[in-house]
Motif scaffolding. Structure first.
Motif, PDB file in Angstrom:
ATOM      1  N   PRO A 360       0.794  -1.229   0.000  1.00  0.00           N
ATOM      2  CA  PRO A 360       0.000   0.000   0.000  1.00  0.00           C
ATOM      3  C   PRO A 360       0.830   1.284   0.000  1.00  0.00           C
ATOM      4  O   PRO A 360       1.934   1.328   0.544  1.00  0.00           O
ATOM      5  N   ALA A 361       0.270   2.316  -0.598  1.00  0.00           N
ATOM      6  CA  ALA A 361       0.797   3.679  -0.501  1.00  0.00           C
ATOM      7  C   ALA A 361      -0.314   4.511   0.127  1.00  0.00           C
ATOM      8  O   ALA A 361      -1.350   4.758  -0.506  1.00  0.00           O
ATOM      9  N   VAL A 362      -0.106   4.928   1.357  1.00  0.00           N
ATOM     10  CA  VAL A 362      -1.184   5.468   2.179  1.00  0.00           C
ATOM     11  C   VAL A 362      -1.031   6.960   2.412  1.00  0.00           C
ATOM     12  O   VAL A 362       0.062   7.440   2.740  1.00  0.00           O
ATOM     13  N   VAL A 363      -2.130   7.677   2.255  1.00  0.00           N
ATOM     14  CA  VAL A 363      -2.197   9.074   2.675  1.00  0.00           C
ATOM     15  C   VAL A 363      -3.108   9.144   3.890  1.00  0.00           C
ATOM     16  O   VAL A 363      -4.302   8.859   3.791  1.00  0.00           O
ATOM     17  N   GLU A 364      -2.524   9.469   5.030  1.00  0.00           N
ATOM     18  CA  GLU A 364      -3.313   9.629   6.245  1.00  0.00           C
ATOM     19  C   GLU A 364      -3.676  11.095   6.439  1.00  0.00           C
ATOM     20  O   GLU A 364      -3.097  11.984   5.808  1.00  0.00           O
ATOM     21  N   THR A 365      -4.635  11.348   7.321  1.00  0.00           N
ATOM     22  CA  THR A 365      -5.016  12.717   7.644  1.00  0.00           C
ATOM     23  C   THR A 365      -4.971  12.910   9.154  1.00  0.00           C
ATOM     24  O   THR A 365      -5.008  11.949   9.918  1.00  0.00           O
ATOM     25  N   THR A 417       4.409   2.856   1.767  1.00  0.00           N
ATOM     26  CA  THR A 417       4.773   4.199   2.196  1.00  0.00           C
ATOM     27  C   THR A 417       3.553   4.833   2.834  1.00  0.00           C
ATOM     28  O   THR A 417       2.410   4.486   2.495  1.00  0.00           O
ATOM     29  N   ILE A 418       3.800   5.740   3.774  1.00  0.00           N
ATOM     30  CA  ILE A 418       2.723   6.468   4.443  1.00  0.00           C
ATOM     31  C   ILE A 418       3.127   7.931   4.559  1.00  0.00           C
ATOM     32  O   ILE A 418       4.252   8.247   4.944  1.00  0.00           O
ATOM     33  N   ILE A 419       2.201   8.807   4.217  1.00  0.00           N
ATOM     34  CA  ILE A 419       2.408  10.246   4.348  1.00  0.00           C
ATOM     35  C   ILE A 419       1.123  10.831   4.925  1.00  0.00           C
ATOM     36  O   ILE A 419       0.055  10.228   4.779  1.00  0.00           O
ATOM     37  N   ALA A 420       1.208  11.975   5.596  1.00  0.00           N
ATOM     38  CA  ALA A 420       0.020  12.537   6.242  1.00  0.00           C
ATOM     39  C   ALA A 420      -0.109  14.027   5.955  1.00  0.00           C
ATOM     40  O   ALA A 420       0.889  14.743   5.833  1.00  0.00           O
ATOM     41  N   TYR A 421      -1.376  14.480   5.871  1.00  0.00           N
ATOM     42  CA  TYR A 421      -1.694  15.890   5.679  1.00  0.00           C
ATOM     43  C   TYR A 421      -2.846  16.282   6.602  1.00  0.00           C
ATOM     44  O   TYR A 421      -3.674  15.446   6.968  1.00  0.00           O
ATOM     45  N   ILE A 502       7.083   8.675   5.805  1.00  0.00           N
ATOM     46  CA  ILE A 502       7.354  10.092   5.577  1.00  0.00           C
ATOM     47  C   ILE A 502       6.684  10.876   6.716  1.00  0.00           C
ATOM     48  O   ILE A 502       5.543  10.584   7.053  1.00  0.00           O
ATOM     49  N   PRO A 503       7.377  11.824   7.354  1.00  0.00           N
ATOM     50  CA  PRO A 503       8.617  12.488   6.965  1.00  0.00           C
ATOM     51  C   PRO A 503       9.862  11.793   7.500  1.00  0.00           C
ATOM     52  O   PRO A 503       9.783  10.800   8.213  1.00  0.00           O
ATOM     53  N   VAL A 504      11.010  12.371   7.138  1.00  0.00           N
ATOM     54  CA  VAL A 504      12.298  11.896   7.602  1.00  0.00           C
ATOM     55  C   VAL A 504      12.405  12.099   9.111  1.00  0.00           C
ATOM     56  O   VAL A 504      11.687  12.901   9.703  1.00  0.00           O
ATOM     57  N   GLY A 505      13.360  11.362   9.732  1.00  0.00           N
ATOM     58  CA  GLY A 505      13.680  11.727  11.096  1.00  0.00           C
ATOM     59  C   GLY A 505      13.598  10.671  12.165  1.00  0.00           C
ATOM     60  O   GLY A 505      12.943  10.895  13.176  1.00  0.00           O
ATOM     61  N   GLU A 506      14.286   9.537  12.032  1.00  0.00           N
ATOM     62  CA  GLU A 506      14.369   8.587  13.135  1.00  0.00           C
ATOM     63  C   GLU A 506      15.484   7.574  12.877  1.00  0.00           C
ATOM     64  O   GLU A 506      15.870   7.323  11.742  1.00  0.00           O
ATOM     65  N   GLU A 597      -1.830  17.323  20.145  1.00  0.00           N
ATOM     66  CA  GLU A 597      -2.776  16.226  20.331  1.00  0.00           C
ATOM     67  C   GLU A 597      -3.384  15.765  19.010  1.00  0.00           C
ATOM     68  O   GLU A 597      -3.932  14.667  18.931  1.00  0.00           O
ATOM     69  N   ALA A 598      -3.292  16.601  17.991  1.00  0.00           N
ATOM     70  CA  ALA A 598      -3.873  16.243  16.693  1.00  0.00           C
ATOM     71  C   ALA A 598      -2.888  15.513  15.792  1.00  0.00           C
ATOM     72  O   ALA A 598      -3.289  14.909  14.798  1.00  0.00           O
ATOM     73  N   MET A 599      -1.598  15.539  16.140  1.00  0.00           N
ATOM     74  CA  MET A 599      -0.588  14.985  15.241  1.00  0.00           C
ATOM     75  C   MET A 599      -0.747  13.476  15.093  1.00  0.00           C
ATOM     76  O   MET A 599      -0.910  12.754  16.088  1.00  0.00           O
ATOM     77  N   PRO A 600      -0.669  12.973  13.869  1.00  0.00           N
ATOM     78  CA  PRO A 600      -0.752  11.519  13.663  1.00  0.00           C
ATOM     79  C   PRO A 600       0.534  10.868  14.126  1.00  0.00           C
ATOM     80  O   PRO A 600       1.597  11.505  14.152  1.00  0.00           O
ATOM     81  N   ILE A 601       0.454   9.604  14.467  1.00  0.00           N
ATOM     82  CA  ILE A 601       1.641   8.914  14.961  1.00  0.00           C
ATOM     83  C   ILE A 601       2.748   8.917  13.910  1.00  0.00           C
ATOM     84  O   ILE A 601       3.935   8.920  14.236  1.00  0.00           O
ATOM     85  N   LEU A 602       2.383   8.969  12.647  1.00  0.00           N
ATOM     86  CA  LEU A 602       3.362   8.982  11.567  1.00  0.00           C
ATOM     87  C   LEU A 602       4.342  10.135  11.723  1.00  0.00           C
ATOM     88  O   LEU A 602       5.549   9.983  11.493  1.00  0.00           O
ATOM     89  N   ILE A 603       3.836  11.315  12.104  1.00  0.00           N
ATOM     90  CA  ILE A 603       4.702  12.472  12.328  1.00  0.00           C
ATOM     91  C   ILE A 603       5.153  12.522  13.781  1.00  0.00           C
ATOM     92  O   ILE A 603       6.310  12.807  14.079  1.00  0.00           O
ATOM     93  N   ALA A 604       4.228  12.208  14.697  1.00  0.00           N
ATOM     94  CA  ALA A 604       4.546  12.291  16.123  1.00  0.00           C
ATOM     95  C   ALA A 604       5.708  11.382  16.509  1.00  0.00           C
ATOM     96  O   ALA A 604       6.513  11.733  17.374  1.00  0.00           O
ATOM     97  N   GLU A 605       5.817  10.223  15.843  1.00  0.00           N
ATOM     98  CA  GLU A 605       6.890   9.295  16.210  1.00  0.00           C
ATOM     99  C   GLU A 605       8.267   9.853  15.885  1.00  0.00           C
ATOM    100  O   GLU A 605       9.278   9.373  16.412  1.00  0.00           O
ATOM    101  N   LYS A 606       8.323  10.878  15.029  1.00  0.00           N
ATOM    102  CA  LYS A 606       9.601  11.499  14.681  1.00  0.00           C
ATOM    103  C   LYS A 606       9.961  12.633  15.647  1.00  0.00           C
ATOM    104  O   LYS A 606      11.007  13.249  15.499  1.00  0.00           O
TER     105      LYS A 606
END
Length: 705
Positions: A360-365, A417-421, A502-506, A597-606
């Motif tokens: 999968p290529a995922v776009v999260e929100t 891949t996973i990216i979020a907006y 995505i994004p970079v940083g871990e 509190e709104a940040m998805p784990i995809l970004i928060a984990e970085k």
């Protein structure tokens, strides 16, 4: 559609019209007032959809104004809105109030699944609709039979009726498992299933009416997201799509997997983002990859915790929360056995397509309106004994299905891949947050690789890492690290760029379980659709010994939430990943806009160290060599559980879940490398990086919000 099925459809439509007519009375003679109101409400929905079904069958495009489309959708989806929902049999609390405890829950569950007909009407699944119409008529007949028995003076309690309905529901889902289950698999791996792709690639994306052709709910989030996307230049759209597609393709390259043997990728995205997704489809085509698109699950047998596939962000989340256990009305060994047979058979029939599927290529929100679930006892009318049995069955089901999938789509050959907006519902500064998110998503991977390598070099000198919290955070945990045999060629941590995540940083690793013990605590964290307050996990020898949170007033409610959405009904889970997030720019963005509190784990984990419970990051691909940009092989790709059971009993080796829990920098006291000679070295001290060569990472942390 065959002539036989066409005839079945016509007959059952006539029957539903009769049901509505029979229920459209003031004083019912055949049924109770609750039953009359219920069957009138549901049959009215069915009849309202019949013109849509006819229009779709004739391949007619509705020529109407935007207001007309909105009115049409309100006719079907308004029942999900809070004010209407609480007065509808769709709400289990209302249904139990009207029907009583024996019948209310199951009748509400049937109604919820019946609503799946709404999107199917636009998709042209007339055969599926026929099956549900027939089942609905069967349930109505069961009520008629009860009333007839009571009039004769024969005993026929609501308990008897509920048993008959549940039996019919079990038969329905077991019999049609080969339809509902098989369809999901085929839509995943077969690009010729192109209902959504045709809309995406041929619609006039400057006209918002195209979104209504999906048949999903289109609300303010979708409209405002569409409006914003249409303000972006072609260059901006291309850049967003390229980041997304490159992340997917690079995911194969950095893991040494051959993308050339793959021919398809499933794309998952929110309605409203079509301009980016159309460009992405074109870029995937340049990489010789066709796309598949699925609808988010609408049936109890399809729904998952987090939204995926093609999805809407405007639904009343309490509805999904209330109906999260609906499948338990029919979920037993016989049903699961039949479903797994269908999974096996379907993958076998689609063996070539499955092998060509790359992942999968995922776009999260993120930025949905804050959802605080209300626990309704009417929504979970199962005893603790029943729940325990079904939870154990669910674990077995997930394990068996995971093994089947891995046989046909080997983990060592697929990627993702996973990216979020952000969504417009994040607030008035949506556009600024969106643009800053794009900036965060496109940070220079090469530059981060250089800084992160300094951290890895230091980590590779230790046998364990000690993490301490601060500012009220009670974290105090020691994480055991994999031993290196040849430090000149081997490394413990992966140097992660902007590819699959995505994004970079871990930098991350698979910890050794033995020697990993202590407490992990976060004041709040957003996981799998829920915002957890004061989440605390106690580990012993790498496994969860105790886990608590403070979302609800009672310990029982909190444990139930954790069991369903973190443990996924396992008695315990191992620590599958330890990582140090380095994306301080993302952390600064979250602080500046007050959206932590709104940040998805995809970004928060970085944005701090994170700990994942469940499978490792290398699940099912432990034998695939993984090298960092410096050429060293990442050797920490498994743990003792995987090593013991992977070959002999995969059901015990893998847990089919992976949930990241991040400590933000302001709650982080220190991350310290422990060495066998007794010396120590800090990675982070008082929330700041202290590794030489990483000073730049502190700049966003030191900025005033």
């Amino acid at each position: 559609m065959t002539e036989e099925m066409e005839e079945r459809y016509k007959l059952v439509c006539d029957r539903i019209r009769e049901i509505r007519k029979e229920c459209d009375v003031i004083d019912g003679e055949k049924l109770s007032d609750a039953a009359l109101d219920y069957f009138f409400e549901v049959s009215n929905l069915a009849i309202g959809l019949m013109p849509i079904i006819k229009r779709t069958e004739r391949h007619e495009t509705k020529e109407a104004t935007l207001a007309d489309f909105v009115d049409e959708q309100n006719l079907f989806y308004s029942r999900f809105q809070k004010a209407n929902y609480e007065k509808s049999f769709l709400d289990p609390a209302y249904s139990v109030k009207r029907f009583g405890k024996r019948l209310g829950g199951v009748m509400s569950a049937i109604y919820m699944d019946f609503c799946g007909i709404i999107p199917w009407s636009y998709e042209g699944k007339k055969d599926w609709i026929t099956y549900f119409f027939e089942f609905f008529s069967e349930v109505y007949t069961l009520f008629e039979e009860q009333e007839a028995c009571l009039k004769k003076g024969e005993k026929y309690t609501d308990c008897d009726l509920a048993k008959a309905i549940k039996k019919a529901l079990h038969s329905f889902y077991t019999d049609y498992s080969e339809v509902f289950t098989a369809d999901g698999i085929e839509c995943l791996v077969d690009p010729s299933r192109d209902f959504f792709k045709k809309i995406l690639m041929t619609a006039d994306l400057s006209d918002p009416r195209y979104m209504y052709h999906y048949g999903s709910l289109v609300g303010s989030n979708e409209i405002q997201l569409w409006e914003f996307m249409n303000t972006l230049s072609e260059e901006e759209i291309h850049s967003m799509a390229k980041t997304y597609v490159d992340g997917y393709v690079n995911g194969f390259e950095i893991t040494g997997r051959d993308v050339s043997i793959k021919k398809s990728v499933s794309i998952e995205y929110p309605i409203g983002l079509e301009r980016m997704m159309r460009e992405a489809v074109k870029l995937f085509a340049e990489a010789n990859l066709d796309v598949t698109i699925q609808r988010d699950g609408v049936l109890s047998c399809q729904r998952r915790g987090a939204r995926r596939n093609l999805y809407t962000n405007s639904m009343n989340m309490q509805v999904y929360y209330d109906h999260r256990e609906d499948k338990n009305y029919y979920y037993d060994k016989n049903y699961v056995g039949r479903k797994l047979e269908v999974v096996q058979d379907t993958y076998e029939k689609n063996r070539s397509l499955a092998h060509e599927y790359g992942g999968p290529a995922v776009v999260e929100t993120f930025g949905e309106e804050k959802f605080v679930p209300v626990n309704k006892p009417e929504a979970t009318p199962f005893s603790k004994t029943e729940q325990k049995k079904q939870q154990e069955l669910a674990v077995m089901d997930a394990s068996q299905q995971g093994q089947i999938v891995n046989n046909y789509i080997p983990g060592e050959e697929r990627s993702f891949t996973i990216i979020a907006y952000p969504l417009p519902s994040i607030g008035e500064k949506f556009q600024e947050i969106f643009r800053d998110t794009v900036r965060v998503n496109t940070l220079d991977s090469h530059h981060y690789h250089e800084m992160q390598q300094h951290i890895i070099d230091l980590l590779d000198t230790g046998y364990a890492v000690h993490v301490l919290g601060r500012n009220g955070n009670t974290t105090d945990i020691t994480v055991a690290l994999h031993a290196l045999q040849d430090p000149s060629k081997e490394t413990i941590f992966e140097n992660c760029g902007a590819d699959v995540n995505i994004p970079v940083g871990e930098v991350f690793t698979s910890p050794e379980l033995e020697g990993t013990s202590g407490t992990l605590n976060v004041s709040h964290v957003y996981l799998n659709g829920y915002n957890y307050q004061d989440l605390t996990l106690v580990f012993e020898e790498g496994k969860i010994k105790e886990i608590t949170c403070s979302n609800f007033p009672t310990e029982e409610e909190n444990k139930k939430l954790i069991d369903e959405h973190i443990l996924f009904h396992h008695e315990t889970l191992p620590l599958g990943e330890f990582a140090i997030g380095t994306n301080t720019t993302a952390y600064r963005m979250a602080r500046d806009y007050d959206i932590e509190e709104a940040m998805p784990i995809l970004i928060a984990e970085k944005t701090g160290p994170h700990f994942a419970v469940g499978d490792t990051c290398y699940s099912h691909a432990e034998d695939v060599p993984m090298h960092n940009p410096d050429g060293k092989e990442v050797v920490a790709r498994d743990n003792s559980i995987v090593r013991e059971f992977r070959e002999t009993d995969p059901g015990k080796a893998y847990f089919n879940c992976h949930t990241d829990i991040t400590i933000p920098y302001d709650e982080l006291g220190s991350i310290t490398v422990l060495r066998k000679d007794g010396s120590i070295a800090d990675i982070i001290r008082d929330g700041r990086f202290v590794v030489e060569g990483c000073e730049e990472l502190n700049l966003p942390l030191d900025q005033e919000a």
